[in-house]
Scaffold this motif. Structure first.
Motif, PDB file in Angstrom:
ATOM      1  N   TYR A  74       0.816  -1.214   0.000  1.00 36.18           N
ATOM      2  CA  TYR A  74       0.000   0.000   0.000  1.00 36.18           C
ATOM      3  C   TYR A  74       0.853   1.270   0.000  1.00 36.18           C
ATOM      4  O   TYR A  74       0.318   2.367   0.099  1.00 36.18           O
ATOM      5  CB  TYR A  74      -0.919   0.034   1.222  1.00 36.18           C
ATOM      6  CG  TYR A  74      -1.934  -1.075   1.236  1.00 36.18           C
ATOM      7  CD1 TYR A  74      -3.075  -1.021   0.437  1.00 36.18           C
ATOM      8  CD2 TYR A  74      -1.757  -2.193   2.052  1.00 36.18           C
ATOM      9  CE1 TYR A  74      -4.009  -2.043   0.445  1.00 36.18           C
ATOM     10  CE2 TYR A  74      -2.693  -3.211   2.070  1.00 36.18           C
ATOM     11  CZ  TYR A  74      -3.810  -3.133   1.261  1.00 36.18           C
ATOM     12  OH  TYR A  74      -4.734  -4.148   1.277  1.00 36.18           O
ATOM     13  N   LEU A  75       2.146   1.136  -0.089  1.00 36.78           N
ATOM     14  CA  LEU A  75       3.043   2.285   0.001  1.00 36.78           C
ATOM     15  C   LEU A  75       3.510   2.711  -1.390  1.00 36.78           C
ATOM     16  O   LEU A  75       4.112   1.931  -2.118  1.00 36.78           O
ATOM     17  CB  LEU A  75       4.256   1.934   0.874  1.00 36.78           C
ATOM     18  CG  LEU A  75       5.221   3.065   1.177  1.00 36.78           C
ATOM     19  CD1 LEU A  75       4.539   4.179   1.963  1.00 36.78           C
ATOM     20  CD2 LEU A  75       6.412   2.529   1.968  1.00 36.78           C
ATOM     21  N   ALA A  76       3.247   3.970  -1.720  1.00 38.53           N
ATOM     22  CA  ALA A  76       3.702   4.509  -3.003  1.00 38.53           C
ATOM     23  C   ALA A  76       5.226   4.610  -2.981  1.00 38.53           C
ATOM     24  O   ALA A  76       5.805   5.035  -1.979  1.00 38.53           O
ATOM     25  CB  ALA A  76       3.079   5.874  -3.255  1.00 38.53           C
ATOM     26  N   VAL A  94      14.446   5.074   3.305  1.00 42.25           N
ATOM     27  CA  VAL A  94      14.492   3.849   4.108  1.00 42.25           C
ATOM     28  C   VAL A  94      13.760   2.770   3.324  1.00 42.25           C
ATOM     29  O   VAL A  94      13.062   3.059   2.357  1.00 42.25           O
ATOM     30  CB  VAL A  94      13.826   4.039   5.503  1.00 42.25           C
ATOM     31  CG1 VAL A  94      14.583   5.063   6.338  1.00 42.25           C
ATOM     32  CG2 VAL A  94      12.367   4.421   5.373  1.00 42.25           C
ATOM     33  N   THR A  95      13.896   1.529   3.758  1.00 41.00           N
ATOM     34  CA  THR A  95      13.165   0.451   3.090  1.00 41.00           C
ATOM     35  C   THR A  95      11.671   0.607   3.356  1.00 41.00           C
ATOM     36  O   THR A  95      11.254   1.283   4.313  1.00 41.00           O
ATOM     37  CB  THR A  95      13.618  -0.929   3.601  1.00 41.00           C
ATOM     38  OG1 THR A  95      13.225  -1.064   4.968  1.00 41.00           O
ATOM     39  CG2 THR A  95      15.121  -1.115   3.448  1.00 41.00           C
ATOM     40  N   ALA A  96      10.876  -0.010   2.520  1.00 40.38           N
ATOM     41  CA  ALA A  96       9.423   0.064   2.687  1.00 40.38           C
ATOM     42  C   ALA A  96       8.998  -0.490   4.045  1.00 40.38           C
ATOM     43  O   ALA A  96       8.123   0.075   4.711  1.00 40.38           O
ATOM     44  CB  ALA A  96       8.722  -0.686   1.555  1.00 40.38           C
ATOM     45  N   MET A  99       7.111   1.324   7.186  1.00 42.85           N
ATOM     46  CA  MET A  99       5.913   0.801   7.838  1.00 42.85           C
ATOM     47  C   MET A  99       6.076   0.725   9.363  1.00 42.85           C
ATOM     48  O   MET A  99       5.114   0.902  10.095  1.00 42.85           O
ATOM     49  CB  MET A  99       5.544  -0.575   7.286  1.00 42.85           C
ATOM     50  CG  MET A  99       4.895  -0.514   5.932  1.00 42.85           C
ATOM     51  SD  MET A  99       3.315   0.360   5.991  1.00 42.85           S
ATOM     52  CE  MET A  99       3.590   1.573   4.729  1.00 42.85           C
ATOM     53  N   TYR A 100       7.282   0.464   9.836  1.00 44.41           N
ATOM     54  CA  TYR A 100       7.518   0.491  11.283  1.00 44.41           C
ATOM     55  C   TYR A 100       7.253   1.890  11.834  1.00 44.41           C
ATOM     56  O   TYR A 100       6.644   2.044  12.898  1.00 44.41           O
ATOM     57  CB  TYR A 100       8.950   0.067  11.622  1.00 44.41           C
ATOM     58  CG  TYR A 100       9.282  -1.378  11.328  1.00 44.41           C
ATOM     59  CD1 TYR A 100       8.318  -2.384  11.392  1.00 44.41           C
ATOM     60  CD2 TYR A 100      10.574  -1.744  10.994  1.00 44.41           C
ATOM     61  CE1 TYR A 100       8.638  -3.703  11.114  1.00 44.41           C
ATOM     62  CE2 TYR A 100      10.906  -3.070  10.725  1.00 44.41           C
ATOM     63  CZ  TYR A 100       9.927  -4.038  10.787  1.00 44.41           C
ATOM     64  OH  TYR A 100      10.254  -5.351  10.533  1.00 44.41           O
TER      65      TYR A 100
END
Length: 140
Positions: A51-53, A62-64, A68-69
């Protein structure tokens, strides 16, 4: 003889409708962000990174999953704020949902989720309107 449980249920049923709506919305906007925030660390419900563009990780390098964290931590904090300061917390949730909606529109997928989140945004704004500066807790 009334039990404590019956007295609590009776008290809730005799509350004014706007106060009942306040408690329902505050409960939902406390529990849901905390649960969704916690799930960003476990990915039990879904793989949240889909869900991350991609532009989000271009802006914040940063990594996806790391992104999310961060999202999960913010959601947990937002849920706690709704519980203790609903007037402020509801605005934080509304702004957060607006950011999610923009992200989903930029992604170009999940328009159904964006529409659902718009409905949640309206609910968060309704909670804000039902949360007077003097909080419901002071009104017996």
């Amino acid at each position: 003889m009334k039990t404590t449980e019956n007295m609590s249920a009776g008290r809730l049923q005799t509350m004014a409708p706007d106060r009942q709506a306040f408690f329902l919305l505050r409960t939902v906007f406390t529990v849901a962000p905390i649960l969704f925030g916690l799930d960003k660390f476990t990915n039990i419900l879904t793989d949240w990174t889909i869900y991350l563009a991609p532009v989000a990780t271009a802006v914040v390098p940063v990594t996806a999953q790391t992104f999310m964290y961060i999202v999960g931590a913010v959601e947990i904090i937002a849920g706690i704020l709704v519980a203790v300061r609903p007037r402020f917390g509801s605005l934080l949730v509304a702004v957060w949902l607006l950011g999610i909606i923009i992200n989903l529109l930029v992604l170009g997928n999940f328009y159904d989720v964006a529409l659902r989140d718009f409905g949640l945004l309206v609910g968060a704004l309704a909670l804000n309107r039902l949360s007077p500066a003097g909080s419901w807790r002071r009104q017996g």
